[in-house]
Motif scaffolding. Structure first.
Motif, PDB file in Angstrom:
ATOM      1  N   GLY A 158     -15.966  25.713  -1.780  1.00 37.92           N
ATOM      2  CA  GLY A 158     -16.249  24.229  -1.722  1.00 37.92           C
ATOM      3  C   GLY A 158     -14.974  23.556  -2.708  1.00 37.92           C
ATOM      4  N   PRO A 159     -14.955  22.146  -2.946  1.00 38.61           N
ATOM      5  CA  PRO A 159     -13.936  21.542  -3.511  1.00 38.61           C
ATOM      6  C   PRO A 159     -13.858  21.702  -5.012  1.00 38.61           C
ATOM      7  CG  PRO A 159     -15.724  19.881  -3.134  1.00 38.61           C
ATOM      8  CD  PRO A 159     -16.218  21.327  -2.205  1.00 38.61           C
ATOM      9  N   VAL A 160     -12.858  21.940  -5.743  1.00 38.25           N
ATOM     10  CA  VAL A 160     -12.673  22.096  -7.159  1.00 38.25           C
ATOM     11  C   VAL A 160     -13.106  20.725  -7.673  1.00 38.25           C
ATOM     12  CG1 VAL A 160     -11.097  22.432  -9.038  1.00 38.25           C
ATOM     13  CG2 VAL A 160     -10.689  23.705  -6.926  1.00 38.25           C
ATOM     14  N   VAL A 161     -14.018  20.628  -8.496  1.00 41.42           N
ATOM     15  CA  VAL A 161     -14.227  19.135  -9.298  1.00 41.42           C
ATOM     16  C   VAL A 161     -14.274  19.275 -10.596  1.00 41.42           C
ATOM     17  CG1 VAL A 161     -16.058  18.920  -7.453  1.00 41.42           C
ATOM     18  CG2 VAL A 161     -16.852  20.020  -9.452  1.00 41.42           C
ATOM     19  N   LEU A 162     -14.303  18.279 -11.254  1.00 44.27           N
ATOM     20  CA  LEU A 162     -14.231  17.911 -12.873  1.00 44.27           C
ATOM     21  C   LEU A 162     -15.463  17.244 -12.978  1.00 44.27           C
ATOM     22  CD1 LEU A 162     -10.622  16.479 -13.072  1.00 44.27           C
ATOM     23  CD2 LEU A 162     -11.055  19.019 -13.645  1.00 44.27           C
ATOM     24  N   VAL A 163     -16.035  17.741 -13.985  1.00 45.26           N
ATOM     25  CA  VAL A 163     -17.265  17.442 -14.675  1.00 45.26           C
ATOM     26  C   VAL A 163     -17.061  16.897 -15.786  1.00 45.26           C
ATOM     27  CG1 VAL A 163     -19.744  17.905 -15.066  1.00 45.26           C
ATOM     28  CG2 VAL A 163     -18.751  19.002 -13.102  1.00 45.26           C
ATOM     29  N   THR A 164     -17.631  15.376 -16.061  1.00 51.53           N
ATOM     30  CA  THR A 164     -17.324  14.997 -17.524  1.00 51.53           C
ATOM     31  C   THR A 164     -18.751  14.806 -18.211  1.00 51.53           C
ATOM     32  OG1 THR A 164     -17.536  12.836 -16.758  1.00 51.53           O
ATOM     33  CG2 THR A 164     -15.472  13.632 -16.478  1.00 51.53           C
ATOM     34  N   THR A 165     -18.704  14.953 -19.483  1.00 52.31           N
ATOM     35  CA  THR A 165     -19.882  14.877 -20.278  1.00 52.31           C
ATOM     36  C   THR A 165     -19.634  14.065 -21.503  1.00 52.31           C
ATOM     37  OG1 THR A 165     -19.347  17.062 -21.247  1.00 52.31           O
ATOM     38  CG2 THR A 165     -20.869  17.059 -19.458  1.00 52.31           C
ATOM     39  N   ASN A 166     -20.745  13.697 -22.094  1.00 54.57           N
ATOM     40  CA  ASN A 166     -20.341  13.079 -23.402  1.00 54.57           C
ATOM     41  C   ASN A 166     -21.663  13.436 -24.265  1.00 54.57           C
ATOM     42  OD1 ASN A 166     -21.010  11.072 -25.417  1.00 54.57           O
ATOM     43  ND2 ASN A 166     -19.245  10.296 -24.612  1.00 54.57           N
TER      44      ASN A 166
ATOM     45  N   VAL B  70     -20.748  13.315 -14.964  1.00 52.43           N
ATOM     46  CA  VAL B  70     -20.041  12.706 -13.806  1.00 52.43           C
ATOM     47  C   VAL B  70     -19.220  13.810 -12.987  1.00 52.43           C
ATOM     48  CG1 VAL B  70     -18.180  11.120 -13.088  1.00 52.43           C
ATOM     49  CG2 VAL B  70     -19.594  10.385 -14.807  1.00 52.43           C
ATOM     50  N   ILE B  71     -19.481  14.034 -11.672  1.00 51.03           N
ATOM     51  CA  ILE B  71     -18.803  14.616 -11.019  1.00 51.03           C
ATOM     52  C   ILE B  71     -17.430  13.809 -10.343  1.00 51.03           C
ATOM     53  CG2 ILE B  71     -18.592  16.281  -8.843  1.00 51.03           C
ATOM     54  CD1 ILE B  71     -21.482  16.774  -9.052  1.00 51.03           C
ATOM     55  N   ALA B  72     -16.257  14.307 -10.784  1.00 48.60           N
ATOM     56  CA  ALA B  72     -15.163  13.694 -10.253  1.00 48.60           C
ATOM     57  C   ALA B  72     -14.365  14.657  -9.398  1.00 48.60           C
ATOM     58  CB  ALA B  72     -14.300  13.291 -11.504  1.00 48.60           C
ATOM     59  N   ILE B  73     -13.973  14.197  -8.316  1.00 48.05           N
ATOM     60  CA  ILE B  73     -13.209  14.888  -7.020  1.00 48.05           C
ATOM     61  C   ILE B  73     -11.770  14.634  -7.305  1.00 48.05           C
ATOM     62  CG2 ILE B  73     -13.082  15.632  -4.870  1.00 48.05           C
ATOM     63  CD1 ILE B  73     -16.139  14.629  -4.664  1.00 48.05           C
TER      64      ILE B  73
ATOM     65  N   CYS C 136      -9.005  10.293  -9.990  1.00 46.26           N
ATOM     66  CA  CYS C 136      -9.718  11.031  -8.933  1.00 46.26           C
ATOM     67  C   CYS C 136      -9.998  10.233  -7.794  1.00 46.26           C
ATOM     68  CB  CYS C 136     -11.022  11.649  -9.684  1.00 46.26           C
ATOM     69  SG  CYS C 136     -10.619  13.184 -10.582  1.00 46.26           S
ATOM     70  N   LEU C 137     -10.168  11.164  -6.574  1.00 45.80           N
ATOM     71  CA  LEU C 137     -10.549  10.510  -5.268  1.00 45.80           C
ATOM     72  C   LEU C 137     -12.021   9.834  -5.107  1.00 45.80           C
ATOM     73  CD1 LEU C 137      -9.491  13.621  -3.154  1.00 45.80           C
ATOM     74  CD2 LEU C 137      -8.323  11.317  -3.115  1.00 45.80           C
ATOM     75  N   ALA C 138     -12.777  10.464  -6.025  1.00 45.93           N
ATOM     76  CA  ALA C 138     -14.150   9.991  -6.044  1.00 45.93           C
ATOM     77  C   ALA C 138     -14.815  10.449  -7.297  1.00 45.93           C
ATOM     78  CB  ALA C 138     -14.951  10.750  -4.799  1.00 45.93           C
ATOM     79  N   ASN C 139     -15.875   9.696  -7.715  1.00 43.57           N
ATOM     80  CA  ASN C 139     -16.685   9.880  -8.793  1.00 43.57           C
ATOM     81  C   ASN C 139     -18.042   9.653  -8.441  1.00 43.57           C
ATOM     82  OD1 ASN C 139     -14.947  10.153 -11.620  1.00 43.57           O
ATOM     83  ND2 ASN C 139     -13.979   8.745 -10.213  1.00 43.57           N
ATOM     84  N   ILE C 140     -18.924  10.786  -8.979  1.00 43.30           N
ATOM     85  CA  ILE C 140     -20.450  10.495  -8.889  1.00 43.30           C
ATOM     86  C   ILE C 140     -21.003  10.753 -10.234  1.00 43.30           C
ATOM     87  CG2 ILE C 140     -22.455  11.580  -7.494  1.00 43.30           C
ATOM     88  CD1 ILE C 140     -20.249  13.130  -5.703  1.00 43.30           C
ATOM     89  N   GLU C 141     -21.992   9.717 -10.592  1.00 45.76           N
ATOM     90  CA  GLU C 141     -22.663   9.606 -11.575  1.00 45.76           C
ATOM     91  C   GLU C 141     -24.131  10.474 -11.333  1.00 45.76           C
ATOM     92  OE1 GLU C 141     -23.320   5.996 -13.859  1.00 45.76           O
ATOM     93  OE2 GLU C 141     -21.759   5.166 -12.685  1.00 45.76           O
ATOM     94  N   CYS C 142     -24.360  11.229 -12.218  1.00 43.20           N
ATOM     95  CA  CYS C 142     -25.536  12.275 -11.804  1.00 43.20           C
ATOM     96  C   CYS C 142     -26.413  12.391 -13.078  1.00 43.20           C
ATOM     97  CB  CYS C 142     -24.917  13.681 -11.475  1.00 43.20           C
ATOM     98  SG  CYS C 142     -24.002  13.808  -9.999  1.00 43.20           S
TER      99      CYS C 142
ATOM    100  N   LEU D  44     -15.470   5.511  -4.730  1.00 41.69           N
ATOM    101  CA  LEU D  44     -14.431   6.041  -3.923  1.00 41.69           C
ATOM    102  C   LEU D  44     -13.077   5.340  -4.397  1.00 41.69           C
ATOM    103  CD1 LEU D  44     -15.630   6.284  -0.456  1.00 41.69           C
ATOM    104  CD2 LEU D  44     -15.412   8.029  -1.775  1.00 41.69           C
ATOM    105  N   ASN D  45     -12.091   6.075  -4.635  1.00 40.04           N
ATOM    106  CA  ASN D  45     -10.762   5.498  -5.076  1.00 40.04           C
ATOM    107  C   ASN D  45      -9.997   5.413  -3.824  1.00 40.04           C
ATOM    108  OD1 ASN D  45      -8.447   4.794  -6.027  1.00 40.04           O
ATOM    109  ND2 ASN D  45      -8.450   6.339  -7.821  1.00 40.04           N
TER     110      ASN D  45
END
Length: 180
Positions: free
Chosen positions: A16-24, A67-70, A114-120, A141-142
């Protein structure tokens, strides 16, 4: 056919795609690299695998959002660097030259590059298997990026980037949800 060692079988399916996950955590934002992702169905539900070994896990569990950032393949070295250091003692946005952007619905930031960001929002945590089930609540989408190829971890330290696309939408129409 040749037998394959069972301890390497995951490399056949990990891609699957490698993703970056941001948290706070209420005080600071962090980024973690995740290579274990899963689309749950045709709804905006996803699962990632992570656990207490990741510094971001406590913030993800407490805030119940991320956030999942691709990233695109041109960010591969930053993405690997993010995954090989800890947010406990590193400002990963600063160290890896990434730009945090305020999200609309969650406290975790989007990543500009990133190419895309998904708030989750977290909708389930299956602790026995270290699975976090997420539901998307907004996505971006970027389209200004020149490099649009996502990349995938094989699991053995090697990666592949998206390549040639094969359009079979007509053949698949009966299986695709409306609007896809």
């Amino acid at each position: 056919m040749e037998r394959m060692p069972l301890n390497k079988v995951f490399t056949l399916m990990e891609s699957g795609p490698v993703v970056l996950v941001t948290t706070n955590n209420g005080e600071k934002s962090n980024i973690m690299t995740i290579t274990w992702t899963m689309v749950m169905d045709f709804t905006p539900r996803f699962a990632i695998t992570t656990g207490r070994w990741n510094y971001s896990y406590a913030a993800l569990q407490a805030s119940e959002e991320c956030v999942i950032a691709i990233p695109a393949v041109d960010l591969i070295d930053q993405v690997i660097g993010i995954g090989t250091c800890s947010g406990a003692d590193t400002d990963k946005f600063k160290k890896f030259g990434l730009t945090p952007i305020q999200a609309s619905h969650v406290s975790a930031p989007l990543i500009q590059e990133c190419l895309a960001n998904i708030e989750c929002r977290v909708i389930d945590i299956i602790e026995d298997h270290n699975i976090i089930v997420l539901e998307a609540i907004d996505a971006y989408l970027n389209s200004s990026r020149e490099e649009n190829r996502a990349f995938h971890a094989i699991g053995d330290g090697t990666f592949v980037a998206d390549g040639q696309k094969f359009d079979r939408r007509v053949m698949m129409r009966s299986k695709l949800p409306d609007g896809v």
